[in-house]
Design an enzyme around this catalytic site. Structure first.
Site, PDB file in Angstrom:
ATOM      1  N   ALA A 102       7.133  -0.209  16.420  1.00  0.00           N
ATOM      2  CA  ALA A 102       6.250  -1.066  17.198  1.00  0.00           C
ATOM      3  C   ALA A 102       5.973  -2.395  16.513  1.00  0.00           C
ATOM      4  CB  ALA A 102       4.933  -0.330  17.468  1.00  0.00           C
TER       5      ALA A 102
ATOM      6  N   SER B  48       7.243   5.504   8.000  1.00  0.00           N
ATOM      7  CA  SER B  48       5.963   4.861   8.290  1.00  0.00           C
ATOM      8  C   SER B  48       5.284   5.468   9.505  1.00  0.00           C
ATOM      9  CB  SER B  48       6.172   3.352   8.512  1.00  0.00           C
ATOM     10  OG  SER B  48       6.676   2.747   7.354  1.00  0.00           O
TER      11      SER B  48
ATOM     12  N   ARG C   2       7.453  -9.560  12.224  1.00  0.00           N
ATOM     13  CA  ARG C   2       6.376  -8.579  12.202  1.00  0.00           C
ATOM     14  C   ARG C   2       5.055  -9.273  11.904  1.00  0.00           C
ATOM     15  NH1 ARG C   2       8.930  -4.613   7.813  1.00  0.00           N
ATOM     16  NH2 ARG C   2       7.201  -3.239   8.319  1.00  0.00           N
TER      17      ARG C   2
ATOM     18  N   HIS D 141       3.740   1.021  -8.952  1.00  0.00           N
ATOM     19  CA  HIS D 141       4.222   2.246  -8.330  1.00  0.00           C
ATOM     20  C   HIS D 141       5.342   1.886  -7.390  1.00  0.00           C
ATOM     21  CE1 HIS D 141       1.144   0.785  -5.531  1.00  0.00           C
ATOM     22  NE2 HIS D 141       1.773   1.442  -4.574  1.00  0.00           N
TER      23      HIS D 141
ATOM     24  N   ASP E 138       1.169   3.851  -1.473  1.00  0.00           N
ATOM     25  CA  ASP E 138       2.183   3.659  -0.442  1.00  0.00           C
ATOM     26  C   ASP E 138       3.544   3.412  -1.095  1.00  0.00           C
ATOM     27  OD1 ASP E 138       3.538   3.119   1.862  1.00  0.00           O
ATOM     28  OD2 ASP E 138       2.147   1.594   2.589  1.00  0.00           O
TER      29      ASP E 138
END
Length: 505
Positions: free
Chosen positions: A251, A81, A177, A423, A28
């Site tokens: 969302a 996303s 979130r 990463h 990701d």
């Protein structure tokens, strides 16, 4: 002649023998770009990826994650996303519309809402803004506040009470979130509904400029403020009879405030009062909870995705991922319960299983209260260990994991930490001008890029762009990023049922 009868049966793979375990590892935030000092994926030591590239170069492929390949209107549209979660594993291209961009909302949406509300007779329109500073350049908030201010001034000339009523930074006000910190929602509620905040100003521009005088100020974390009249009274708290629209389409950033606005029985924060309003979201933020019950645009309904095919073909799957991302995907993707987005193997808490005997999902709890750049390894080691155990158990045909380090650490803008995280959200972690050179701030420092908003060319020669709306090179993506304006409210009389849908243009 009729169409052939549908079958879940998949043909045998021409080269991959049965009985072998397939590992699907999603990196990701990882991207491909030319090597340079700001490309964390090249600066970091990545022996596994290097060996895969060099050991079987004929099998090395780079999938497209932007544009028409993932259902966006044009190849100038950047993926992010929502697009990835909807498209990954769907097995076909689904139209994503114009609502899946790297930022969370767009000023053009606000302009359309203002236009529509005034055309339908609204006499009072108040906008509650949240500044960005991540998907756009930090300290760009003044420029983005000027856009709605100009539109609102035109409405005032027509006799409409139109003004910005409150604001704050999106990471500190309203948009928490994953139910991580309801205090963020409380600060937003107090400013937007109660008209109470520690800072009071007579205009949004004055507020932004004054709060930005603090050298440590960041658009993402600006404190809540309200706009007051000459007597010190808040000009636009949300009250009984208002129609309220949250035009943010992320969302995971909206379902918490959506609960507060919609649920009469609600105890997560002390709301003090619960105004009787008509509320709609840009999208339905949670399909399982049907939240909110009214929304402007229906999300794409994805069915017959890879997860369900695997179950019907006897493929046993193990999936493991970091818990906070589980929550993000759960709340972003589900509509309805058995409508699958992504592999569906990511969706655990809300939707459950297609077949519990064929699937096992493991949630790896995240560290609480620790910044990602302070702990860049996050839960990568623990996730890898669970994947190893699942492979060695011999019980599963597919073992799928997601390593979110590069995405989450990359968002912090900490280049050293992103390199350590193995990463990167960071094939290029600096903003660049049209010639490809790093952009500098007014003090001569490199401007760090922290957003998803990375352009995607056809040849993987990707470079960041300035937030001008113009591509910096042929084939690169346009910058669609903007401020995260949160909601707009007006008197209920101007909220006809026919206006719940956006215009076709």
């Amino acid at each position: 002649m009729g169409s052939p009868e549908f079958s879940w049966k998949l043909a045998d793979h021409p080269r991959l023998p049965k009985g072998k375990t397939v590992a699907v590892v999603v990196l990701d935030g990882w991207g491909e770009a030319n090597p340079h000092q700001y490309n964390c994926t090249r600066v970091a030591d990545t022996p596994t990826v290097d060996s895969l590239k060099k050991g079987a170069p004929e099998r090395w492929r780079l999938p497209r994650a932007h544009g028409t390949a993932v259902g966006l209107p044009t190849d100038d549209d950047t993926g992010n996303s929502e697009v990835g979660h909807n498209a990954l594993g769907a097995g076909r291209i689904y139209a994503q519309g114009n609502f899946n961009h790297s930022s969370s909302s767009m000023t053009s949406f606000l302009q359309l809402l203002l236009e529509g509300a005034s055309e339908h007779g609204a006499k009072r329109i108040h906008v509650h803004i949240l500044t960005d500073g991540r998907d756009v350049l930090d300290r760009s908030s003044v420029r983005f506040v000027e856009i709605p201010e100009n539109e609102l001034s035109k409405l005032r000339e027509k006799g409409i009470d139109a003004q910005i009523a409150s604001g704050g930074g999106w990471m500190y006000v309203t948009m928490d979130r994953y139910e991580n910190d309801w205090g963020v929602v409380k600060r937003g509620w107090d400013a937007q509904v109660l008209g109470e905040a520690p800072y009071k100003f007579q205009s949004a521009l004055e507020a932004i400029k004054k709060l930005r005088e603090d050298p440590k100020a960041n658009d993402q974390y600006l404190p809540p403020f309200v706009i007051v009249d000459e007597s010190g009274k808040a000009v636009g708290p949300i009250v009984d009879g208002d129609a309220v629209v949250t035009f943010n389409f992320r969302a995971d950033q909206m379902f918490m405030i959506a609960k507060a606005l919609e649920y009469e029985n609600f105890d997560k924060v002390d709301r003090v009062r619960f105004p009787k309003i008509r509320y709609a979201g840009m999208l339905q933020y949670d399909g399982e909870l049907k939240l909110p019950s009214h929304y402007l645009v229906s999300p794409p309904e994805i069915e017959k995705a890879s997860g369900e095919y695997l179950v019907h073909n006897g493929i046993k799957t193990f999936a493991c991922r970091w818990s906070t991302v589980f929550d993000a995907l759960d709340y972003k993707l589900v509509k309805p319960t058995k409508m699958i987005n992504s592999f569906k193997i990511w969706i655990l808490i809300i939707t459950g299983y297609f077949d519990p005997s064929m699937e096992e999902y493991v949630e790896m709890p995240s560290d609480k209260g620790i910044s990602f750049n302070v702990q860049p390894k996050m839960k990568a080691l623990e996730i890898a260990e669970r994947a190893r155990d699942a492979i060695l158990s011999g019980k599963f045909h597919q073992v799928c994991i997601n390593l979110a380090n590069g995405d989450m650490v990359g968002h912090t803008g900490d280049i050293k930490a992103t390199v350590i995280s193995d990463h990167g959200n960071a094939e290029d972690m600096v903003k660049r001008d049209k010639s490809g050179q790093p952009l500098l701030d007014k003090d001569g420092n490199i401007q760090i890029l922290t957003s998803h908003a990375l352009p995607s060319g056809s040849n993987c020669d990707w470079r960041p762009w300035p937030c001008t709306g113009r591509p910096i090179q042929e084939g690169s993506a346009k910058c669609w990023a903007c401020q995260c304006c949160c909601c707009c409210c007006c008197d209920e009389s101007s909220w006809p049922r026919s206006s719940r849908r956006l215009r076709a243009d």
